[in-house]
Design a protein around this motif. Structure first.
Motif, PDB file in Angstrom:
ATOM      1  N   LEU A  45       0.829  -1.205   0.000  1.00  0.00           N
ATOM      2  CA  LEU A  45       0.000   0.000   0.000  1.00  0.00           C
ATOM      3  C   LEU A  45       0.866   1.259   0.000  1.00  0.00           C
ATOM      4  CD1 LEU A  45      -2.745  -1.073   2.572  1.00  0.00           C
ATOM      5  CD2 LEU A  45      -2.925  -1.046   0.072  1.00  0.00           C
ATOM      6  N   PHE A  46       2.004   1.196   0.685  1.00  0.00           N
ATOM      7  CA  PHE A  46       2.942   2.320   0.710  1.00  0.00           C
ATOM      8  C   PHE A  46       3.359   2.705  -0.709  1.00  0.00           C
ATOM      9  CE2 PHE A  46       7.218   4.045   0.697  1.00  0.00           C
ATOM     10  CZ  PHE A  46       7.243   4.930   1.766  1.00  0.00           C
ATOM     11  N   ALA A  47       3.589   1.696  -1.533  1.00  0.00           N
ATOM     12  CA  ALA A  47       4.104   1.936  -2.888  1.00  0.00           C
ATOM     13  C   ALA A  47       3.020   2.328  -3.881  1.00  0.00           C
ATOM     14  CB  ALA A  47       4.834   0.690  -3.381  1.00  0.00           C
ATOM     15  N   ASP A  48       1.761   2.286  -3.458  1.00  0.00           N
ATOM     16  CA  ASP A  48       0.659   2.501  -4.403  1.00  0.00           C
ATOM     17  C   ASP A  48       0.314   3.967  -4.644  1.00  0.00           C
ATOM     18  OD1 ASP A  48       0.119   0.030  -5.352  1.00  0.00           O
ATOM     19  OD2 ASP A  48      -1.515  -0.416  -3.977  1.00  0.00           O
ATOM     20  N   HIS A  49       0.852   4.870  -3.832  1.00  0.00           N
ATOM     21  CA  HIS A  49       0.641   6.313  -4.034  1.00  0.00           C
ATOM     22  C   HIS A  49      -0.844   6.688  -4.026  1.00  0.00           C
ATOM     23  CE1 HIS A  49       4.892   6.660  -4.844  1.00  0.00           C
ATOM     24  NE2 HIS A  49       4.802   5.782  -5.815  1.00  0.00           N
ATOM     25  N   PHE A  50      -1.563   6.223  -3.005  1.00  0.00           N
ATOM     26  CA  PHE A  50      -2.959   6.641  -2.854  1.00  0.00           C
ATOM     27  C   PHE A  50      -3.042   8.144  -2.610  1.00  0.00           C
ATOM     28  CE2 PHE A  50      -3.316   2.135  -1.981  1.00  0.00           C
ATOM     29  CZ  PHE A  50      -4.521   1.809  -2.577  1.00  0.00           C
ATOM     30  N   ARG A  51      -1.997   8.674  -1.979  1.00  0.00           N
ATOM     31  CA  ARG A  51      -1.862  10.112  -1.795  1.00  0.00           C
ATOM     32  C   ARG A  51      -0.427  10.504  -2.124  1.00  0.00           C
ATOM     33  NH1 ARG A  51      -5.395  12.057   3.512  1.00  0.00           N
ATOM     34  NH2 ARG A  51      -7.305  12.505   2.345  1.00  0.00           N
ATOM     35  N   GLU A  52      -0.194  11.799  -2.161  1.00  0.00           N
ATOM     36  CA  GLU A  52       1.124  12.292  -2.562  1.00  0.00           C
ATOM     37  C   GLU A  52       2.232  11.774  -1.654  1.00  0.00           C
ATOM     38  OE1 GLU A  52       3.363  16.641  -2.852  1.00  0.00           O
ATOM     39  OE2 GLU A  52       1.177  16.521  -3.064  1.00  0.00           O
ATOM     40  N   ARG A  53       1.941  11.646  -0.359  1.00  0.00           N
ATOM     41  CA  ARG A  53       2.950  11.214   0.606  1.00  0.00           C
ATOM     42  C   ARG A  53       2.460   9.976   1.343  1.00  0.00           C
ATOM     43  NH1 ARG A  53       4.762  15.051   5.637  1.00  0.00           N
ATOM     44  NH2 ARG A  53       2.572  15.631   5.347  1.00  0.00           N
ATOM     45  N   SER A  54       3.265   8.907   1.326  1.00  0.00           N
ATOM     46  CA  SER A  54       2.991   7.697   2.105  1.00  0.00           C
ATOM     47  C   SER A  54       3.959   7.655   3.275  1.00  0.00           C
ATOM     48  CB  SER A  54       3.178   6.440   1.251  1.00  0.00           C
ATOM     49  OG  SER A  54       2.286   6.417   0.159  1.00  0.00           O
ATOM     50  N   ILE A  55       3.427   7.385   4.470  1.00  0.00           N
ATOM     51  CA  ILE A  55       4.260   7.291   5.667  1.00  0.00           C
ATOM     52  C   ILE A  55       3.998   5.940   6.320  1.00  0.00           C
ATOM     53  CG2 ILE A  55       4.770   8.247   7.940  1.00  0.00           C
ATOM     54  CD1 ILE A  55       3.861  10.968   6.911  1.00  0.00           C
ATOM     55  N   LEU A  56       5.047   5.143   6.455  1.00  0.00           N
ATOM     56  CA  LEU A  56       4.964   3.863   7.148  1.00  0.00           C
ATOM     57  C   LEU A  56       5.456   4.055   8.574  1.00  0.00           C
ATOM     58  CD1 LEU A  56       4.516   0.741   7.012  1.00  0.00           C
ATOM     59  CD2 LEU A  56       6.950   0.563   6.422  1.00  0.00           C
ATOM     60  N   THR A  57       4.681   3.575   9.553  1.00  0.00           N
ATOM     61  CA  THR A  57       5.079   3.730  10.946  1.00  0.00           C
ATOM     62  C   THR A  57       4.571   2.553  11.761  1.00  0.00           C
ATOM     63  OG1 THR A  57       5.134   5.298  12.804  1.00  0.00           O
ATOM     64  CG2 THR A  57       3.036   5.050  11.656  1.00  0.00           C
ATOM     65  N   THR A  58       4.907   2.543  13.041  1.00  0.00           N
ATOM     66  CA  THR A  58       4.421   1.514  13.957  1.00  0.00           C
ATOM     67  C   THR A  58       4.312   2.099  15.354  1.00  0.00           C
ATOM     68  OG1 THR A  58       4.814  -0.697  14.874  1.00  0.00           O
ATOM     69  CG2 THR A  58       6.754   0.664  14.457  1.00  0.00           C
ATOM     70  N   THR A  59       3.398   1.565  16.139  1.00  0.00           N
ATOM     71  CA  THR A  59       3.274   1.963  17.543  1.00  0.00           C
ATOM     72  C   THR A  59       3.871   0.914  18.471  1.00  0.00           C
ATOM     73  OG1 THR A  59       1.051   1.006  17.514  1.00  0.00           O
ATOM     74  CG2 THR A  59       1.220   3.397  17.221  1.00  0.00           C
ATOM     75  N   THR A  89      13.242   8.082   9.407  1.00  0.00           N
ATOM     76  CA  THR A  89      13.468   9.236  10.269  1.00  0.00           C
ATOM     77  C   THR A  89      12.765   9.022  11.608  1.00  0.00           C
ATOM     78  OG1 THR A  89      11.500  10.406   9.471  1.00  0.00           O
ATOM     79  CG2 THR A  89      13.551  10.771   8.272  1.00  0.00           C
ATOM     80  N   THR A  90      13.153   9.812  12.605  1.00  0.00           N
ATOM     81  CA  THR A  90      12.508   9.752  13.918  1.00  0.00           C
ATOM     82  C   THR A  90      11.480  10.866  14.084  1.00  0.00           C
ATOM     83  OG1 THR A  90      14.332  11.028  14.858  1.00  0.00           O
ATOM     84  CG2 THR A  90      14.454   8.619  15.040  1.00  0.00           C
ATOM     85  N   SER A  91      11.124  11.496  12.986  1.00  0.00           N
ATOM     86  CA  SER A  91      10.055  12.493  12.967  1.00  0.00           C
ATOM     87  C   SER A  91       9.283  12.300  11.666  1.00  0.00           C
ATOM     88  CB  SER A  91      10.628  13.912  13.048  1.00  0.00           C
ATOM     89  OG  SER A  91      11.500  14.162  11.968  1.00  0.00           O
ATOM     90  N   PRO A  92       8.078  12.847  11.559  1.00  0.00           N
ATOM     91  CA  PRO A  92       7.295  12.633  10.339  1.00  0.00           C
ATOM     92  C   PRO A  92       8.048  13.115   9.105  1.00  0.00           C
ATOM     93  CG  PRO A  92       5.939  13.609  12.054  1.00  0.00           C
ATOM     94  CD  PRO A  92       7.344  13.651  12.558  1.00  0.00           C
ATOM     95  N   PRO A  93       8.269  12.246   8.123  1.00  0.00           N
ATOM     96  CA  PRO A  93       9.019  12.653   6.927  1.00  0.00           C
ATOM     97  C   PRO A  93       8.226  13.648   6.085  1.00  0.00           C
ATOM     98  CG  PRO A  93       8.122  10.449   6.646  1.00  0.00           C
ATOM     99  CD  PRO A  93       7.855  10.836   8.065  1.00  0.00           C
ATOM    100  N   LEU A  94       8.936  14.565   5.466  1.00  0.00           N
ATOM    101  CA  LEU A  94       8.294  15.580   4.636  1.00  0.00           C
ATOM    102  C   LEU A  94       7.880  15.024   3.282  1.00  0.00           C
ATOM    103  CD1 LEU A  94      10.572  18.651   5.435  1.00  0.00           C
ATOM    104  CD2 LEU A  94       8.387  18.006   6.477  1.00  0.00           C
ATOM    105  N   GLU A  95       8.537  13.947   2.858  1.00  0.00           N
ATOM    106  CA  GLU A  95       8.151  13.216   1.659  1.00  0.00           C
ATOM    107  C   GLU A  95       7.871  11.774   2.065  1.00  0.00           C
ATOM    108  OE1 GLU A  95      11.449  13.762  -0.959  1.00  0.00           O
ATOM    109  OE2 GLU A  95      10.882  15.817  -1.485  1.00  0.00           O
ATOM    110  N   SER A  96       7.504  10.933   1.112  1.00  0.00           N
ATOM    111  CA  SER A  96       7.224   9.538   1.449  1.00  0.00           C
ATOM    112  C   SER A  96       8.421   8.918   2.165  1.00  0.00           C
ATOM    113  CB  SER A  96       6.904   8.742   0.183  1.00  0.00           C
ATOM    114  OG  SER A  96       5.655   9.122  -0.347  1.00  0.00           O
TER     115      SER A  96
END
Length: 494
Positions: A45-59, A89-96
């Motif tokens: 899903l990350f690679a599918d570009h549903f939106r301009e920026r994809s962010i993968l994360t975990t809790t 990165t350890t903060s929200p990336p500005l790009e995917s």
């Protein structure tokens, strides 16, 4: 089973994102829980570009996508070459990119999860800036790379801002003897399903995990819930037949909280939906709102404040329109003073703003002159039977923000009264859990819901809410208030 639409998981996700964009600007948050291909699903899903920026994360914790070995699933050449999956990165990336916390010093390639509150804070800040360019994909629990699992007491860790929760099961477990090698936290799985060690795992065990509510724990009221039955290509060929997959899907859709079911085959090189179906009518417990539109406007010098014009709408029509743009699906409008004129103004908002998944009833309060408590009581008695929680929104709050309502709902927990704070001060509207409906339905006098709040102080949850509009809690009681509202409308160009 009627009212269903056959589609792929990707088409389903795209439709939810499109629907969210029609409400208000916001990142779209998908949280995945369970086992059996959860990480692989998120990577695709990350690679599918549903939106301009994809962010993968975990809790929780997660291996770097390209770490390999036991830390991450095998990647296709396309995913290996995806630059965003290398950008950690350890903060929200500005790009995917990938948003993790610090690395584990003793496990190269493995990262700690991001605090759930940090994710929710970031999403709400993005909303304030009216940004809608991001799809955030969050792995909200761990399964030790096993096809099935059960939750420990601290799981799952789903962000409050989640729009879609995907519960993933690996069908490769079916027909195999039940033990810890197949099921993560097998002792808890046994408690929930009644399955003994060594017995064969079958589809009814997945049904039991859903039907017991075990896998519905921690899912926000504002989140859709989809079940992804991955590894469907490992089933016996006769079980892969459409009629069998359809039958299994319908068994899970018998649980009203489930919005969609998908049988998928996500692997290193390919992915496909063998069968997918969603409801066309939402049967999950709705959040309700009683719109209080019965009062006498005693301080407005003979005028009905609800009918006063604000730009292109009346006060009550604007309040109704703002409420309809929110995640609330069940409305009761209580009228009283000048009921026909008020109902006509309500109708104008309904014509322009009401969605197909919303329902509304209008009730007349014969005792409106006795005070607000009678309207609260009457409105409560007309809520949808399955209503989970309810706002009581004064009809003279035309600046109420849909995103503020969303944020209050996100803080809901069973048996709570959620009171928003603006600048540290209590504000409205308050969200009451259904536990308090009986008390609310018996109110009299002019104190309204405050009587119930004072009675149940130990159940109160105060939350500071964000928002750019300092007028969102402003109600119109006097001519001076009305003049302030007109100036606000003129200055902001509402």
């Amino acid at each position: 089973m009627h009212g269903l639409e056959v589609l792929s998981f990707e088409d389903y996700l795209a439709s939810l994102i499109l629907k969210r964009d029609a409400y208000y600007p916001s990142p779209f948050v998908l949280s995945a829980v369970g086992g059996g291909g959860k990480t692989t699903t998120l990577l695709h899903l990350f690679a599918d570009h549903f939106r301009e920026r994809s962010i993968l994360t975990t809790t929780t914790s997660m291996g770097a996508p390209k770490a390999g070995g036991s830390l991450s699933p095998p990647l296709s050449e396309a995913l290996k070459n995806n630059e965003g999956l290398s950008h950690i990165t350890t903060s929200p990336p500005l790009e995917s990119g990938v948003w993790f916390s610090n690395r584990y010093l003793d496990i190269p390639g493995k990262h700690k999860g991001v605090d759930r509150n940090a994710i929710d804070h970031w999403v709400r800040e993005e909303r304030k800036e009216q940004r809608r360019d991001s799809l955030l994909l969050c792995e909200a629990d761990g399964a030790k790379r096993k096809p099935l699992k059960a939750y420990a007491s601290h799981e799952p860790v789903i962000p409050e801002t989640t729009d879609l929760t995907a519960i993933v099961f690996g069908l490769s477990a079916l027909g195999k003897p039940f033990d810890e090698s197949i099921v993560h936290r097998s002792n808890i799985f046994s408690e929930v399903t009644g399955k003994a060690q060594g017995e064969m795992i079958d589809f009814s065990d997945i049904e039991q995990l859903i039907g017991s509510g075990h896998f519905l724990k921690g899912i926000p009221l504002t989140s859709k819930v989809a079940v992804i039955l991955n590894q469907a290509d490992t089933l016996d060929p006769k079980d892969q037949a459409d009629e069998n997959l359809e039958r299994w899907a319908h068994r899970l859709l018998a649980f009203r909280s489930i919005d969609a079911v998908f049988f998928t085959a996500y692997s290193k090189e390919s992915r496909k939906t063998l069968y997918g179906v969603r409801r066309t009518t939402d049967f999950s417990p709705p959040v309700s709102a009683v719109i209080m539109a019965a009062g006498l406007s005693k301080r407005m010098e003979g005028k009905n404040k609800l009918l006063l014009p604000l730009m292109d709408r009346s006060v009550v029509s604007r309040t109704m329109a703002q409420s309809l743009r929110s995640d609330i699906r069940d409305f009761v409008v209580v009228t009283g003073h000048e009921a026909k004129a008020v109902q006509s103004e309500i109708g104008k908002a309904l014509e322009e703003e009401m969605r197909f998944d919303q329902q509304l009833s209008v009730v007349y309060n014969r005792d409106y002159q006795e005070g607000q408590g009678t309207s609260v009581a009457l409105g409560t008695r007309y809520l949808a039977p399955e209503s989970a929680a309810c706002f009581f929104i004064p009809g003279d709050q035309p600046f109420i923000e849909p995103l503020t309502l969303r944020e209050i709902i996100e803080h809901w927990e069973p048996e709570t009264i959620v009171i928003p704070l603006l600048g540290g001060r209590r504000a409205s509207p308050v969200l009451f859990d259904r536990m308090f409906y009986d008390d609310l339905s018996k109110l009299t006098g002019d104190l309204g819901g405050r009587q119930v709040i004072m009675k149940h102080e130990s159940h109160i949850k105060e939350v500071e809410v964000s928002g750019n509009n300092p007028f969102q809690n402003f109600d119109l009681d006097t001519p001076d208030d009305y003049e302030k509202a007109l100036r606000e409308m003129s200055e902001k160009g509402h």
